[in-house]
Design a protein around this motif. Structure first.
Motif, PDB file in Angstrom:
ATOM      1  N   TYR A 165      22.233  19.560  78.908  1.00 40.01           N
ATOM      2  CA  TYR A 165      22.129  20.713  78.014  1.00 40.01           C
ATOM      3  C   TYR A 165      20.751  20.737  77.371  1.00 40.01           C
ATOM      4  O   TYR A 165      20.241  19.709  76.912  1.00 40.01           O
ATOM      5  CB  TYR A 165      23.201  20.635  76.930  1.00 40.01           C
ATOM      6  CG  TYR A 165      23.150  21.762  75.917  1.00 40.01           C
ATOM      7  CD1 TYR A 165      23.674  23.013  76.226  1.00 40.01           C
ATOM      8  CD2 TYR A 165      22.574  21.576  74.660  1.00 40.01           C
ATOM      9  CE1 TYR A 165      23.632  24.053  75.301  1.00 40.01           C
ATOM     10  CE2 TYR A 165      22.529  22.604  73.727  1.00 40.01           C
ATOM     11  CZ  TYR A 165      23.055  23.841  74.051  1.00 40.01           C
ATOM     12  OH  TYR A 165      23.010  24.862  73.145  1.00 40.01           O
ATOM     13  N   SER A 167      18.241  23.500  74.760  1.00 41.40           N
ATOM     14  CA  SER A 167      18.285  24.720  73.955  1.00 41.40           C
ATOM     15  C   SER A 167      16.909  25.061  73.397  1.00 41.40           C
ATOM     16  O   SER A 167      16.065  24.188  73.205  1.00 41.40           O
ATOM     17  CB  SER A 167      19.283  24.575  72.801  1.00 41.40           C
ATOM     18  OG  SER A 167      18.864  23.578  71.895  1.00 41.40           O
ATOM     19  N   ASN A 168      16.704  26.344  73.146  1.00 42.74           N
ATOM     20  CA  ASN A 168      15.475  26.855  72.555  1.00 42.74           C
ATOM     21  C   ASN A 168      15.888  27.997  71.633  1.00 42.74           C
ATOM     22  O   ASN A 168      16.405  29.021  72.093  1.00 42.74           O
ATOM     23  CB  ASN A 168      14.540  27.362  73.660  1.00 42.74           C
ATOM     24  CG  ASN A 168      13.191  27.814  73.129  1.00 42.74           C
ATOM     25  OD1 ASN A 168      13.045  28.133  71.949  1.00 42.74           O
ATOM     26  ND2 ASN A 168      12.199  27.874  74.010  1.00 42.74           N
ATOM     27  N   THR A 169      15.703  27.818  70.338  1.00 47.05           N
ATOM     28  CA  THR A 169      16.184  28.802  69.373  1.00 47.05           C
ATOM     29  C   THR A 169      15.068  29.649  68.771  1.00 47.05           C
ATOM     30  O   THR A 169      15.283  30.368  67.798  1.00 47.05           O
ATOM     31  CB  THR A 169      16.946  28.108  68.229  1.00 47.05           C
ATOM     32  OG1 THR A 169      16.069  27.175  67.577  1.00 47.05           O
ATOM     33  CG2 THR A 169      18.161  27.364  68.757  1.00 47.05           C
ATOM     34  N   ALA A 184      14.376  26.053  78.486  1.00 44.13           N
ATOM     35  CA  ALA A 184      15.138  25.083  77.684  1.00 44.13           C
ATOM     36  C   ALA A 184      15.521  23.891  78.558  1.00 44.13           C
ATOM     37  O   ALA A 184      16.668  23.773  79.000  1.00 44.13           O
ATOM     38  CB  ALA A 184      16.394  25.732  77.096  1.00 44.13           C
ATOM     39  N   LEU A 276      17.982  32.599  71.066  1.00 41.43           N
ATOM     40  CA  LEU A 276      19.013  31.888  71.818  1.00 41.43           C
ATOM     41  C   LEU A 276      18.609  31.784  73.276  1.00 41.43           C
ATOM     42  O   LEU A 276      18.551  32.784  73.985  1.00 41.43           O
ATOM     43  CB  LEU A 276      20.361  32.616  71.742  1.00 41.43           C
ATOM     44  CG  LEU A 276      21.438  32.052  72.689  1.00 41.43           C
ATOM     45  CD1 LEU A 276      21.912  30.699  72.178  1.00 41.43           C
ATOM     46  CD2 LEU A 276      22.606  33.011  72.827  1.00 41.43           C
ATOM     47  N   ARG A 277      18.309  30.560  73.701  1.00 45.50           N
ATOM     48  CA  ARG A 277      18.110  30.285  75.118  1.00 45.50           C
ATOM     49  C   ARG A 277      18.674  28.903  75.395  1.00 45.50           C
ATOM     50  O   ARG A 277      18.282  27.931  74.745  1.00 45.50           O
ATOM     51  CB  ARG A 277      16.621  30.333  75.483  1.00 45.50           C
ATOM     52  CG  ARG A 277      16.101  31.734  75.784  1.00 45.50           C
ATOM     53  CD  ARG A 277      14.601  31.759  75.894  1.00 45.50           C
ATOM     54  NE  ARG A 277      13.967  31.721  74.576  1.00 45.50           N
ATOM     55  CZ  ARG A 277      12.671  31.526  74.382  1.00 45.50           C
ATOM     56  NH1 ARG A 277      11.875  31.322  75.407  1.00 45.50           N
ATOM     57  NH2 ARG A 277      12.176  31.543  73.166  1.00 45.50           N
ATOM     58  N   THR A 278      19.594  28.805  76.319  1.00 42.57           N
ATOM     59  CA  THR A 278      20.185  27.516  76.658  1.00 42.57           C
ATOM     60  C   THR A 278      20.251  27.341  78.169  1.00 42.57           C
ATOM     61  O   THR A 278      20.414  28.315  78.914  1.00 42.57           O
ATOM     62  CB  THR A 278      21.605  27.351  76.083  1.00 42.57           C
ATOM     63  OG1 THR A 278      22.468  28.338  76.667  1.00 42.57           O
ATOM     64  CG2 THR A 278      21.604  27.497  74.570  1.00 42.57           C
ATOM     65  N   GLU A 280      22.517  24.993  80.726  1.00 42.87           N
ATOM     66  CA  GLU A 280      23.641  24.071  80.867  1.00 42.87           C
ATOM     67  C   GLU A 280      23.760  23.654  82.324  1.00 42.87           C
ATOM     68  O   GLU A 280      23.640  24.486  83.223  1.00 42.87           O
ATOM     69  CB  GLU A 280      24.945  24.730  80.426  1.00 42.87           C
ATOM     70  CG  GLU A 280      25.030  25.073  78.956  1.00 42.87           C
ATOM     71  CD  GLU A 280      26.347  25.738  78.630  1.00 42.87           C
ATOM     72  OE1 GLU A 280      27.281  25.060  78.185  1.00 42.87           O
ATOM     73  OE2 GLU A 280      26.435  26.967  78.838  1.00 42.87           O
TER      74      GLU A 280
END
Length: 288
Positions: A165, A167-169, A184, A276-278, A280
Motif C-alpha cells: 500500500y 498513499s499520496n494526500t 504513490a 487522494l492517490r493510493t 494497492e
C-alpha cells in the motif's frame, strides 16, 4: 512402497514413516513461517524469550516440513551485553529436530556490533522468528527492540489480501508536460511464491469549470514498465473518487516496489489532484 497420511505402521514397520509425513505437511504450506504466537521479546537477563505458538519449519528440499509447537520460554543461549560503542542485530530462531525423539528448541544467533550492523546467519533448518537490535551499552536484552517484519507461513493456494500500500494526500496542480509522474509507490511483503495480484490505483482529481480532462496511467514494478501506457483515465469537474486496475504476476522469493505512473493528456484542460492517490497491491493467490 508408498503410503498415506493417517495410515499406521503394521508389525513389520510398513506404513506412514516420518519423511512421508513431513512431505505431506510440506505440500500444505507455501513457505516456512509463523502460524500463531511466537512473539519475541527481551528479558531481564541476557536471554531472549518467545511466547507460546506454532510454526512451520523445514530444512528445505525434499525433506518436507514439520508443524512445531513451542510452549513459551527463554532461548537456550545467552548473548553478551551490548558493545560499548555500536549496536548489533541478534536473531531469535526456532529449531525443530526431525530425528526420532527430536525436540523443538529456541535459540539466538548473536550479531556483530557495527555502525551499520548486519543480520547474523541462522543455521540450516532454523526458522527466524525475529531480529532484535541490541543497543550499545545495554546490560540486558529487555533493552533490545524488534526490527523488520515477521515471516508468516501461508497455506498453499491461500489469498493474502492487501500485500502492499502506498498513499499520496497532496492537492497539487498537475505538472503540464509529457513526463511520467510517480503517484504513490507501495512496498510489498516478501512473496514466498509467484503471485497473481491486482494493482489498484485510486485517485480524486478535477478540472475547473465543466470541461473534461484526462491522463494516461501505467503500472511499474521494480522500475520496469508493466503496461503499454495507453490506459486513459477521465478527469471531470466533480471531485469523484475513481480507480483503475491491472492484473499481473509478481515473482516470488523477494518483495517488490509497485507504483503507478501518470502523465496528462496535453490535448485536454489542465487538472488538479484533490488529496487522494493510493496504490494497492492485492494478492489473488498462487500464479499457475
Amino acid at each position: 512402497m508408498v503410503t498415506a497420511l493417517g495410515v499406521a505402521q503394521d508389525a513389520d514397520g510398513v506404513g506412514m514413516d516420518a519423511l512421508t509425513h513431513r512431505r505431506v505437511i510440506g505440500a500444505h504450506w507455501e513457505n516456512p513461517g509463523v502460524v500463531a504466537g511466537l512473539e519475541v521479546s527481551g528479558a531481564a537477563g541476557l536471554r531472549y524469550q518467545a511466547s507460546a505458538g506454532v510454526a512451520v519449519c523445514s530444512t528445505g528440499g525434499s525433506d518436507g516440513s514439520v508443524e512445531a509447537y513451542w510452549p513459551g520460554g527463554l532461548t537456550l543461549e545467552a548473548v553478551t551485553a551490548g558493545d560499548g560503542a555500536y549496536p548489533r542485530i541478534d536473531t531469535v530462531y526456532l529449531l525443530a529436530d526431525t530425528r526420532a525423539g527430536g525436540q523443538v528448541s529456541l535459540h539466538v544467533a548473536q550479531g556483530t556490533p557495527s555502525a551499520s550492523p548486519a543480520h547474523p546467519v541462522v543455521p540450516a533448518g532454523g526458522l527466524r522468528l525475529r531480529d532484535m537490535t541490541m543497543p550499545a551499552g545495554a546490560s540486558a536484552t529487555i533493552s533490545a527492540s524488534p526490527m523488520g517484519s515477521v515471516d508468516y507461513a501461508i497455506p498453499y493456494g491461500a489469498k493474502m489480501g492487501r500485500i502492499g500500500y502506498g498513499s499520496n494526500t497532496s492537492s497539487v496542480l498537475q505538472d503540464w508536460s509529457t513526463k511520467w509522474w510517480s503517484q504513490a509507490p507501495a512496498e510489498t511483503m516478501m512473496l514466498a511464491t509467484d503471485r497473481l495480484v491486482t494493482v489498484k490505483f485510486t485517485w480524486r482529481a478535477s478540472v475547473d469549470g465543466e470541461q473534461v480532462g484526462s491522463f494516461y496511467a501505467m503500472p511499474v514494478v521494480d522500475d520496469q514498465d508493466m503496461g503499454d501506457g495507453l490506459d486513459e483515465c477521465l478527469v471531470a469537474h466533480v471531485w469523484a473518487r475513481q480507480s483503475v486496475e491491472w492484473r499481473m504476476v509478481l515473482e516470488g522469493g523477494r518483495p517488490h516496489r509497485v507504483d503507478v505512473m501518470a502523465k496528462p493528456n496535453l490535448g485536454r484542460p489542465r487538472f488538479t489532484w484533490r488529496g487522494l492517490r493510493t496504490v494497492e497491491v492485492i494478492d489473488e493467490g498462487v500464479a499457475r
